[in-house]
Design an enzyme around this catalytic site. Structure first.
Site, PDB file in Angstrom:
ATOM      1  N   LYS A  31      -1.660 -12.076  -2.583  1.00 49.29           N
ATOM      2  CA  LYS A  31      -0.917 -10.867  -2.183  1.00 49.29           C
ATOM      3  C   LYS A  31      -0.647 -10.861  -0.673  1.00 49.29           C
ATOM      4  O   LYS A  31       0.424 -10.438  -0.220  1.00 49.29           O
ATOM      5  CB  LYS A  31      -1.706  -9.618  -2.605  1.00 49.29           C
ATOM      6  CG  LYS A  31      -1.133  -8.296  -2.129  1.00 49.29           C
ATOM      7  CD  LYS A  31       0.223  -7.949  -2.723  1.00 49.29           C
ATOM      8  CE  LYS A  31       0.732  -6.637  -2.143  1.00 49.29           C
ATOM      9  NZ  LYS A  31       2.040  -6.245  -2.640  1.00 49.29           N
ATOM     10  N   LYS A  75      -1.119  -2.455   7.698  1.00 52.52           N
ATOM     11  CA  LYS A  75      -2.438  -2.839   7.166  1.00 52.52           C
ATOM     12  C   LYS A  75      -2.382  -4.258   6.601  1.00 52.52           C
ATOM     13  O   LYS A  75      -3.258  -5.094   6.872  1.00 52.52           O
ATOM     14  CB  LYS A  75      -2.834  -1.833   6.064  1.00 52.52           C
ATOM     15  CG  LYS A  75      -4.041  -2.200   5.282  1.00 52.52           C
ATOM     16  CD  LYS A  75      -3.985  -2.078   3.768  1.00 52.52           C
ATOM     17  CE  LYS A  75      -2.773  -1.797   3.023  1.00 52.52           C
ATOM     18  NZ  LYS A  75      -2.772  -2.133   1.604  1.00 52.52           N
TER      19      LYS A  75
HETATM   20  P1  NAP Z   1       0.093   6.068  -1.784  1.00 51.95           P
HETATM   21  O1  NAP Z   1       1.363   6.638  -2.313  1.00 51.95           O
HETATM   22  O2  NAP Z   1      -0.437   6.534  -0.470  1.00 51.95           O
HETATM   23  O3  NAP Z   1      -1.025   6.276  -2.929  1.00 51.95           O
HETATM   24  C1  NAP Z   1      -2.387   6.176  -2.700  1.00 51.95           C
HETATM   25  C2  NAP Z   1      -3.035   7.343  -3.416  1.00 51.95           C
HETATM   26  O4  NAP Z   1      -4.462   7.207  -3.345  1.00 51.95           O
HETATM   27  C3  NAP Z   1      -2.656   8.687  -2.803  1.00 51.95           C
HETATM   28  O5  NAP Z   1      -2.114   9.513  -3.823  1.00 51.95           O
HETATM   29  C4  NAP Z   1      -3.980   9.199  -2.264  1.00 51.95           C
HETATM   30  O6  NAP Z   1      -4.129  10.598  -2.371  1.00 51.95           O
HETATM   31  C5  NAP Z   1      -4.975   8.529  -3.175  1.00 51.95           C
HETATM   32  N1  NAP Z   1      -6.310   8.438  -2.572  1.00 51.95           N
HETATM   33  C6  NAP Z   1      -6.646   7.975  -1.350  1.00 51.95           C
HETATM   34  N2  NAP Z   1      -7.975   8.013  -1.189  1.00 51.95           N
HETATM   35  C7  NAP Z   1      -8.488   8.540  -2.339  1.00 51.95           C
HETATM   36  C8  NAP Z   1      -9.797   8.841  -2.784  1.00 51.95           C
HETATM   37  N3  NAP Z   1     -10.853   8.623  -2.005  1.00 51.95           N
HETATM   38  N4  NAP Z   1      -9.944   9.365  -4.022  1.00 51.95           N
HETATM   39  C9  NAP Z   1      -8.872   9.607  -4.808  1.00 51.95           C
HETATM   40  N5  NAP Z   1      -7.603   9.335  -4.449  1.00 51.95           N
HETATM   41  C10 NAP Z   1      -7.419   8.819  -3.224  1.00 51.95           C
HETATM   42  O7  NAP Z   1       0.179   4.484  -1.679  1.00 51.95           O
HETATM   43  P2  NAP Z   1       0.944   3.473  -2.657  1.00 51.95           P
HETATM   44  O8  NAP Z   1       2.259   3.150  -2.045  1.00 51.95           O
HETATM   45  O9  NAP Z   1       0.845   3.931  -4.061  1.00 51.95           O
HETATM   46  O10 NAP Z   1       0.038   2.165  -2.417  1.00 51.95           O
HETATM   47  C11 NAP Z   1      -1.225   2.012  -3.041  1.00 51.95           C
HETATM   48  C12 NAP Z   1      -1.671   0.563  -2.874  1.00 51.95           C
HETATM   49  O11 NAP Z   1      -0.695  -0.295  -3.485  1.00 51.95           O
HETATM   50  C13 NAP Z   1      -1.802   0.104  -1.416  1.00 51.95           C
HETATM   51  O12 NAP Z   1      -2.878  -0.773  -1.276  1.00 51.95           O
HETATM   52  C14 NAP Z   1      -0.477  -0.617  -1.181  1.00 51.95           C
HETATM   53  O13 NAP Z   1      -0.599  -1.590  -0.136  1.00 51.95           O
HETATM   54  C15 NAP Z   1      -0.217  -1.226  -2.538  1.00 51.95           C
HETATM   55  N6  NAP Z   1       1.189  -1.489  -2.884  1.00 51.95           N
HETATM   56  C16 NAP Z   1       2.166  -0.547  -2.668  1.00 51.95           C
HETATM   57  C17 NAP Z   1       3.491  -0.830  -3.011  1.00 51.95           C
HETATM   58  C18 NAP Z   1       4.629   0.158  -2.767  1.00 51.95           C
HETATM   59  O14 NAP Z   1       5.801  -0.246  -2.849  1.00 51.95           O
HETATM   60  N7  NAP Z   1       4.361   1.425  -2.466  1.00 51.95           N
HETATM   61  C19 NAP Z   1       3.818  -2.060  -3.590  1.00 51.95           C
HETATM   62  C20 NAP Z   1       2.799  -2.966  -3.849  1.00 51.95           C
HETATM   63  C21 NAP Z   1       1.493  -2.680  -3.490  1.00 51.95           C
HETATM   64  P3  NAP Z   1      -3.421  11.630  -1.350  1.00 51.95           P
HETATM   65  O15 NAP Z   1      -2.264  12.156  -2.121  1.00 51.95           O
HETATM   66  O16 NAP Z   1      -4.453  12.663  -1.065  1.00 51.95           O
HETATM   67  O17 NAP Z   1      -3.022  10.863  -0.114  1.00 51.95           O
END
Ligand code: NAP
Length: 295
Positions: free
Chosen positions: A172, A240
């Site tokens: 990744k 990150k």
């Molecule tokens: P995101 O929208 O910020 O989602 C992360 C979620 O985790 C948020 O809803 C957050 O809640 C929740 N969270 C954080 N800490 C928590 C805890 N202690 N307990 C419960 N929930 C918690 O991010 P994302 O874009 O989905 O990305 C998530 C992961 O996938 C990351 O590692 C990213 O690098 C990877 N990724 C993302 C993409 C993309 O296109 N977005 C593509 C591939 C991989 P809150 O609502 O309170 O913030």
């Protein structure tokens, strides 16, 4: 067969993934730090869990989709976390993108507690999550990967076992280097074409049909042309990931000069206040370097 799944982290990626699993007939209890994000899962047939402990209660599989290594460590090893509360034999599937060394260490600690853990970071962006078409790079023991495969196939289109625990995260990191580097080049190419007064949509169309074509060009060029940078994948998260790339390269003694430059461009985008925008907003940094007022 119905699997009982605790799904923690229902953001841009985890939300649709959890809904697909519920839609496939699995019993999904979703937990998110901001509780309102559980509502779409409940509408899709899942359950809302008020805490990690509640999500893990009765789960055969615990899935995580959290932002960063410290978030995953806290949810797994914190008080009332997964390692404290999951029943022996539970399979932990971490879809988050975190440091490879942290993933390997957590898998070893899971094993000491009688749990099984695989790292299964994904690529394909928000569209891939919503269309259940993710590419999933999986690290872990072969039997654990096979046990998870029916669930991985629900959210992914390309699911490949790439090695032992942590290996999925290594692949990744390479993915994130290619994506950020390509975004930087697409941003420069569009800026270059614009300066020459080229027909930008026509140029992007023809570039997409040749060797310069890529998923990044297909999905991100239009965001740059429209100056529309709602996430998607946030610059903060790509910052990150570039930290993971540069640190892991340094650890291995690998020289990655382009990665270092691209990491700086991503950092500059964040420093300019664009961390919450889609990673295609790297275009704004290239525009600023060219004297354009992007405010
Ligand atoms: P995101 O929208 O910020 O989602 C992360 C979620 O985790 C948020 O809803 C957050 O809640 C929740 N969270 C954080 N800490 C928590 C805890 N202690 N307990 C419960 N929930 C918690 O991010 P994302 O874009 O989905 O990305 C998530 C992961 O996938 C990351 O590692 C990213 O690098 C990877 N990724 C993302 C993409 C993309 O296109 N977005 C593509 C591939 C991989 P809150 O609502 O309170 O913030």
């Amino acid at each position: 067969m119905t699997t009982t799944i605790g799904f923690i982290g229902l953001g841009i990626m985890g939300g649709p993934m959890a809904r697909h699993l519920a839609g496939a007939g699995h019993d999904v209890a979703g937990h998110n730090r901001s509780p309102e994000k559980t509502a779409p899962l409940v509408e899709a047939g899942g359950r809302a869990a008020a805490s990690v402990t509640e999500a893990v209660d009765g789960a055969e599989v615990v899935a995580l989709m959290l932002p960063d290594s410290p978030d995953v460590e806290a949810v797994l090893t914190g008080d009332g976390g997964v390692f404290d509360t999951a029943k022996p034999g539970t399979l932990v599937v971490d879809f988050s993108t975190i440091r490879p060394d942290v993933a390997a260490d957590l898998a070893a600690r899971a094993s000491e507690r009688g749990l099984r853990m695989i790292d299964a970071p994904v690529s394909g962006g928000q569209a891939g999550a919503e269309n259940a078409a993710l590419s999933i790079m999986v690290g872990g023991a072969a039997e654990d990967v096979e046990a998870a495969r029916p669930l991985l196939d629900v959210v992914g289109k390309t699911v490949v076992h790439v090695g032992p625990a942590g290996a999925g995260q290594t692949v990744k990191a390479a993915n994130q280097l290619i994506v950020a580097g390509t975004i930087a080049l697409v941003a420069e190419a569009i800026t270059f074409l614009q300066a020459h007064g080229a027909d930008l949509p026509a140029a992007v169309e023809v570039l997409g049909g040749g060797l310069a074509g890529s998923a990044v060009l297909d999905q991100k060029a239009s965001k740059m042309l429209d100056r529309e940078f709602a996430p998607g994948f946030r610059i903060d998260l790509h910052h990150k990931d570039m930290g993971i790339v540069t640190e892991a390269a340094r650890e291995a003694g690998v020289v990655t000069p382009v990665a270092a430059l691209v990491a700086q461009l991503v950092a500059a985008t964040r420093a300019a206040g664009d961390g919450g925008l889609d990673h295609s907003a790297l275009f704004r940094t290239i525009a600023r370097l060219n004297g354009e007022d992007v405010s």
